[in-house]
Design a protein around this motif. Structure first.
Motif, PDB file in Angstrom:
ATOM      1  N   GLU A  11       0.844  -1.203   0.000  1.00 56.70           N
ATOM      2  CA  GLU A  11       0.000   0.000   0.000  1.00 56.70           C
ATOM      3  C   GLU A  11       0.880   1.254   0.000  1.00 56.70           C
ATOM      4  O   GLU A  11       0.643   2.199  -0.731  1.00 56.70           O
ATOM      5  N   TRP A  12       1.900   1.258   0.842  1.00 54.36           N
ATOM      6  CA  TRP A  12       2.822   2.403   0.954  1.00 54.36           C
ATOM      7  C   TRP A  12       3.546   2.638  -0.368  1.00 54.36           C
ATOM      8  O   TRP A  12       3.631   3.784  -0.826  1.00 54.36           O
ATOM      9  N   ARG A  15       1.013   4.050  -2.894  1.00 53.64           N
ATOM     10  CA  ARG A  15       0.682   5.445  -2.603  1.00 53.64           C
ATOM     11  C   ARG A  15       1.832   6.391  -2.932  1.00 53.64           C
ATOM     12  O   ARG A  15       1.622   7.583  -3.114  1.00 53.64           O
ATOM     13  N   ASN A  16       3.034   5.841  -3.012  1.00 52.89           N
ATOM     14  CA  ASN A  16       4.196   6.653  -3.392  1.00 52.89           C
ATOM     15  C   ASN A  16       4.507   6.547  -4.887  1.00 52.89           C
ATOM     16  O   ASN A  16       5.593   6.904  -5.326  1.00 52.89           O
ATOM     17  N   ILE A 149       6.842   3.497   7.846  1.00 52.45           N
ATOM     18  CA  ILE A 149       5.809   3.239   6.836  1.00 52.45           C
ATOM     19  C   ILE A 149       4.425   3.398   7.465  1.00 52.45           C
ATOM     20  O   ILE A 149       3.550   4.057   6.892  1.00 52.45           O
ATOM     21  N   GLU A 152       3.704   7.090   8.026  1.00 56.20           N
ATOM     22  CA  GLU A 152       3.399   7.788   6.770  1.00 56.20           C
ATOM     23  C   GLU A 152       2.011   7.412   6.251  1.00 56.20           C
ATOM     24  O   GLU A 152       1.260   8.269   5.797  1.00 56.20           O
ATOM     25  N   LEU A 153       1.661   6.138   6.348  1.00 58.21           N
ATOM     26  CA  LEU A 153       0.350   5.698   5.869  1.00 58.21           C
ATOM     27  C   LEU A 153      -0.791   6.305   6.678  1.00 58.21           C
ATOM     28  O   LEU A 153      -1.847   6.608   6.131  1.00 58.21           O
ATOM     29  N   ILE A 171      -5.482   0.507   7.429  1.00 60.73           N
ATOM     30  CA  ILE A 171      -4.933   1.817   7.795  1.00 60.73           C
ATOM     31  C   ILE A 171      -5.952   2.610   8.608  1.00 60.73           C
ATOM     32  O   ILE A 171      -5.602   3.255   9.598  1.00 60.73           O
TER      33      ILE A 171
END
Length: 178
Positions: A11-12, A15-16, A149, A152-153, A171
């Motif tokens: 996911e991280w 999203r990046n 991570i 940030e998420l 999340i």
């Protein structure tokens, strides 16, 4: 726990801006993630990411070689017996070969995008000996703490331009703790 950690790492990465391929496997050879990203004029970015997240580590990340097992007088490659800096360096070098640089791993990566300049990333949780992470870093692998991570998420949810993806619900549950 491994599946949940990998889901959050994927996911991280997504999203990046990375396109990810997870769990590439040939017989016993597996790569946790390959991630690619087009950075426009700067070109493509290629990441080979391995994930090992422990919350209560009892052993080292890297396994002992046969000669190290004999030297330390242990019967298991995963022995938790304390290692000196030289043993850590040697076991990490063997681990890097196994996880990232072997011909088998190179063939798996090349099958996806052909020859490319791959960066190696390692996502980790708690570790038994911080010197092992330092040794991994010294071998050219980017060290990414799993807690970074998660932070940030749970802090950035709108920059990526979509409302949710595969780990969106997880999340949201983690955010309840903040």
């Amino acid at each position: 726990m491994a599946l949940q950690a990998e889901t959050l790492v994927e996911e991280w990465l997504n999203r990046n801006g990375y396109f990810t391929i997870r769990g590439i496997r040939e017989k016993l050879n597996e790569i946790d993630f390959l991630a690619v990203k087009n950075n426009g004029d700067a070109g493509w970015e290629y990441i080979h990411c391995e994930v090992q997240v422990s919350v209560r580590p009892i052993a080292y990340i890297s396994k002992l070689t046969k000669s190290q097992m004999e030297e330390l007088g242990v019967k298991s490659k995963t022995s938790a017996k304390a290692r000196d800096s030289e043993n850590i360096k040697n076991s990490v070098k063997a681990w890097i070969e196994l996880k990232y640089t072997s011909d088998k791993k190179k063939r798996l990566r090349d099958a996806v995008v052909g020859e490319a300049n791959w960066e190696y990333w390692f996502v980790h949780g708690k570790v038994k000996d911080i010197n092992e992470l330092n040794s991994i870093r010294n071998e050219g692998v980017k060290i990414v703490p799993f807690k970074d991570i998660l932070n940030e998420l749970t802090l950035n949810t709108t920059e990526h331009g979509f409302a949710a993806a595969s780990a969106g619900d997880i999340i949201e549950l983690i955010k309840l703790l903040k």
